[in-house]
Write a protein that holds these residues in place. Structure first.
Motif, PDB file in Angstrom:
ATOM      1  N   ALA A 116      37.365  78.285  29.116  1.00 41.55           N
ATOM      2  CA  ALA A 116      36.269  78.105  27.846  1.00 41.55           C
ATOM      3  C   ALA A 116      34.611  77.698  28.736  1.00 41.55           C
ATOM      4  CB  ALA A 116      36.929  76.489  27.740  1.00 41.55           C
ATOM      5  N   GLY A 117      34.767  77.422  30.047  1.00 40.34           N
ATOM      6  CA  GLY A 117      33.420  77.181  30.485  1.00 40.34           C
ATOM      7  C   GLY A 117      32.890  78.584  30.855  1.00 40.34           C
ATOM      8  N   ILE A 118      33.512  79.375  31.492  1.00 31.82           N
ATOM      9  CA  ILE A 118      33.015  80.497  31.747  1.00 31.82           C
ATOM     10  C   ILE A 118      32.099  80.908  30.245  1.00 31.82           C
ATOM     11  CG2 ILE A 118      33.205  82.707  31.897  1.00 31.82           C
ATOM     12  CD1 ILE A 118      35.012  83.064  33.534  1.00 31.82           C
ATOM     13  N   THR A 119      32.784  80.681  29.274  1.00 34.02           N
ATOM     14  CA  THR A 119      32.299  80.952  27.515  1.00 34.02           C
ATOM     15  C   THR A 119      31.059  80.291  27.360  1.00 34.02           C
ATOM     16  OG1 THR A 119      34.463  81.678  26.468  1.00 34.02           O
ATOM     17  CG2 THR A 119      32.861  81.315  24.921  1.00 34.02           C
ATOM     18  N   LEU A 120      31.843  78.829  27.911  1.00 40.28           N
ATOM     19  CA  LEU A 120      29.607  78.025  27.244  1.00 40.28           C
ATOM     20  C   LEU A 120      29.048  78.493  28.693  1.00 40.28           C
ATOM     21  CD1 LEU A 120      31.584  74.801  26.782  1.00 40.28           C
ATOM     22  CD2 LEU A 120      30.916  76.201  25.411  1.00 40.28           C
ATOM     23  N   GLY A 121      29.376  78.954  29.686  1.00 47.50           N
ATOM     24  CA  GLY A 121      27.385  78.794  30.899  1.00 47.50           C
ATOM     25  C   GLY A 121      27.269  80.258  29.818  1.00 47.50           C
ATOM     26  N   VAL A 122      28.025  81.775  29.649  1.00 43.27           N
ATOM     27  CA  VAL A 122      27.304  81.990  29.503  1.00 43.27           C
ATOM     28  C   VAL A 122      26.718  82.406  27.980  1.00 43.27           C
ATOM     29  CG1 VAL A 122      28.175  84.670  28.413  1.00 43.27           C
ATOM     30  CG2 VAL A 122      29.068  83.921  30.335  1.00 43.27           C
ATOM     31  N   ILE A 123      27.135  81.456  26.967  1.00 48.25           N
ATOM     32  CA  ILE A 123      26.072  81.600  26.245  1.00 48.25           C
ATOM     33  C   ILE A 123      25.288  81.006  26.268  1.00 48.25           C
ATOM     34  CG2 ILE A 123      26.191  80.118  23.385  1.00 48.25           C
ATOM     35  CD1 ILE A 123      29.342  80.319  23.779  1.00 48.25           C
ATOM     36  N   ALA A 124      25.073  79.685  27.302  1.00 51.43           N
ATOM     37  CA  ALA A 124      23.665  79.089  27.504  1.00 51.43           C
ATOM     38  C   ALA A 124      22.681  79.280  28.611  1.00 51.43           C
ATOM     39  CB  ALA A 124      24.320  77.747  28.533  1.00 51.43           C
ATOM     40  N   VAL A 125      23.493  80.483  29.345  1.00 49.42           N
ATOM     41  CA  VAL A 125      22.526  80.931  30.317  1.00 49.42           C
ATOM     42  C   VAL A 125      22.058  82.649  29.807  1.00 49.42           C
ATOM     43  CG1 VAL A 125      22.037  82.322  32.891  1.00 49.42           C
ATOM     44  CG2 VAL A 125      23.355  79.906  32.156  1.00 49.42           C
ATOM     45  N   MET A 126      23.225  83.536  29.537  1.00 56.94           N
ATOM     46  CA  MET A 126      22.622  85.306  28.999  1.00 56.94           C
ATOM     47  C   MET A 126      21.147  84.989  28.068  1.00 56.94           C
ATOM     48  SD  MET A 126      24.450  86.875  30.867  1.00 56.94           S
ATOM     49  CE  MET A 126      24.726  87.253  32.581  1.00 56.94           C
ATOM     50  N   PRO A 127      21.537  84.606  26.770  1.00 55.65           N
ATOM     51  CA  PRO A 127      20.548  84.742  26.583  1.00 55.65           C
ATOM     52  C   PRO A 127      18.563  85.278  26.934  1.00 55.65           C
ATOM     53  CG  PRO A 127      21.308  83.088  25.150  1.00 55.65           C
ATOM     54  CD  PRO A 127      22.257  83.656  26.643  1.00 55.65           C
ATOM     55  N   TYR A 128      18.568  83.518  28.224  1.00 57.17           N
ATOM     56  CA  TYR A 128      17.697  83.874  28.335  1.00 57.17           C
ATOM     57  C   TYR A 128      17.688  85.189  29.462  1.00 57.17           C
ATOM     58  CZ  TYR A 128      17.465  79.188  27.517  1.00 57.17           C
ATOM     59  OH  TYR A 128      16.681  78.054  26.586  1.00 57.17           O
ATOM     60  N   ALA A 129      18.876  85.621  30.809  1.00 57.74           N
ATOM     61  CA  ALA A 129      18.821  86.286  30.544  1.00 57.74           C
ATOM     62  C   ALA A 129      18.417  87.999  29.977  1.00 57.74           C
ATOM     63  CB  ALA A 129      20.154  87.083  31.758  1.00 57.74           C
ATOM     64  N   ALA A 130      18.931  87.893  28.891  1.00 55.86           N
ATOM     65  CA  ALA A 130      18.866  89.398  27.435  1.00 55.86           C
ATOM     66  C   ALA A 130      17.213  89.563  27.789  1.00 55.86           C
ATOM     67  CB  ALA A 130      19.727  88.681  26.898  1.00 55.86           C
TER      68      ALA A 130
END
Lengths: 218, 51, 242
Positions: free
Chosen positions: A195-209
């Protein structure tokens, strides 16, 4: 935002949008697995969580190059980049649409395929839960990969080469939840990590993308 | 030559493979650099008389 | 006179042309000294026998495999923040070197593992992490090669390097969680008790110095190649426009 979401989902659900393809791929893969490793029920039951996870991951990967490529070709992305909605938000919505049209159906389908793989009864709930928690991360990481390779002709193979290593942590924890659930062990810590990975990815990845997409659109 | 005993294969193979990989890397780097230099020189000599 | 002056490609080339003639023989010397010392003049370990000689390749290569990635990460950050071309090109130049070091670490590890653990490969956290690191190197190199425009390529690979670093670290922890290992703890640490014995330690340090110098020399040299290629490309573009 809602308009973008519904547009993306409509496009994906329409014939030729690839909505059914991911699910059919997932089905075919699970049918092929017993041919590959043999029909022994105990062997199949032991490998079922991993196979379901790998199948979901590959099915998700398969539809990634559609995530942005078509919009890049017809110029929709240029419109989105200059739209009042921040590109980060647009990419989040695109990732969400991808999840709703590929990830979620796979999650729903997974218990049915569990039957084919002789998954013991106590395994269903955890396979389902782990996929439900983990697949959003796959879609968001995929959105980053798609943004990274959007300008490259025939970038599909490169996309998988770049995205698959990024899937490793999600796969490890996701499959671990499913396996521990099957064995009746304690699952809380891998569930929290997943869950931590998923939440972190959802929080950060849109910015990186969005960052790499802007570089590509320049 | 030191006596490597029953581990001779492992040790020799490790040294042979590592050193050949490093040599390969160095050779490729040298070749790439030579090509880049030649390309640059060719372009520069073509460029200058026209000025 | 600051370090940033060498961000100028011309100054960088001049510097590397002055440093490299010293660096190459120095690297070769240390490498030869460390490896010859290690191979011919160190005793066998009482438990591991002659296989301990592999340490002079395995440990330096493994150290560089990780630190080359850190160097690329640094290069990527400098490129993204200050936009010095040399920095991006140095990261590009370092990637194949890091990848080769990873392969050396994996191959020597397999050759060492076979007699010691009875298997070429085990899904041990350290081994697995290195394999994953290798995949990241491959992806990074492939992305550089796939993109036509050099500045876009530098941008995208830099972001990939940043994101990849985060995921590489995540994978490291995930893999630790996933499987307990066979691999021993660190062979080098500041804690003297944990270190390997002095007879092995000193030639190992020499070998590590050799590997590091070789890495620096290779990266400087390959960065020079990249600068020349970039310049050739610029000339070609200008001529095409005329």
């Amino acid at each position: 935002m809602i308009a973008l979401l519904s547009r993306d989902m409509k496009l994906a659900l329409r014939a030729g949008g690839g909505f059914g393809l991911g699910m059919v791929f997932f089905l075919i893969l699970t049918v092929l697995v017993p041919f590959g490793i043999g029909p022994r029920p105990d062997l199949l039951a032991a490998t079922a969580p991993g196979v379901l996870w790998l199948g979901a991951l590959l099915a998700c990967l398969l539809s990634l190059d559609r995530l942005l490529a078509l919009d890049y070709e017809d110029g929709t992305l240029d419109v989105l980049a200059t739209a009042p909605l921040p590109l980060e938000g647009a990419l989040f919505i695109k990732g969400l649409a991808h999840w709703l049209t590929t990830g979620l159906p796979l999650v729903v389908l997974s218990p049915v395929l569990g039957v084919l793989l002789q998954l013991p009864p106590q395994g269903y709930s955890w396979v389902f839960v782990s996929l439900l928690i983990g697949t959003p991360a796959l879609s968001m990481i995929g959105a980053f990969g798609a943004a990274l390779t959007v300008g490259i002709k025939r970038g599909g193979l490169l996309l998988s080469l770049l995205v698959l290593p990024l899937y490793i942590p999600t796969l490890i924890f996701g499959a671990d939840v499913a396996r521990r659930g099957l064995a009746g062990q304690e699952v809380l810590s891998p569930v929290l990590m997943l869950a931590g990975i998923t939440l972190g990815v959802i929080a950060v990845m849109p910015y990186a993308a969005a960052t790499v997409l802007r570089m590509n659109l320049r | 030559m030191p006596d490597l005993g029953k581990y001779a294969f492992a040790v020799l193979a490790a040294y042979a493979s590592s050193l050949s990989l490093i040599a390969l890397l160095v050779l490729i780097s040298l070749r790439q650099n030579r090509r880049a230099k030649a390309l640059l020189r060719a372009l520069q000599t073509k460029e200058d008389p026209s000025r | 006179m600051t370090l940033w002056e060498y961000a100028n490609p011309v100054k960088f080339l001049r510097l590397s042309e002055r440093v490299l003639p010293v660096l190459w023989p120095l690297a070769a010397g240390f490498l030869a000294l460390g490896l010859i010392w290690g191979f011919f003049f160190t005793p066998d370990d009482y438990r591991q026998g002659a296989t301990v000689k592999i340490i002079y390749l395995h440990v330096p290569a493994a150290l560089l495999a990780i630190n080359a990635w850190f160097m690329m990460l640094l290069g990527a950050l400098i490129w993204l923040i200050r936009r010095h071309h040399v920095s991006a090109l140095a990261a590009k130049a370092a990637a194949p070197v890091g990848a080769v070091m990873t392969v050396i670490a994996l191959v020597t590890g397999a050759l060492w593992g076979q007699p010691m653990w009875g298997t070429w490969w085990a899904w041990d956290p350290r081994l697995t992490s290195f394999l994953i690191l290798f995949l990241f190197y491959l992806g990074y190199i492939a992305l550089w090669q796939a993109i036509e425009d050099p500045d876009t390529a530098a941008d995208l690979t830099s972001v990939l390097c940043l994101v990849g670093s985060v995921f590489a670290v995540l994978s490291r922890y995930a893999v630790n969680f996933w499987n307990q290992g066979l691999h021993q703890g660190a062979s080098l640490s500041l804690d003297k008790e944990e270190n390997v014995a002095d007879v092995f330690y000193i030639p190992l340090l020499v070998a590590i110095t050799g590997f590091v110098l070789l890495f620096v020399a290779l990266v400087l040299y390959r960065t020079g190649t990249e600068i020349r290629l970039r310049r050739a490309r610029a000339l070609q573009l200008r001529r095409n426009r005329q």
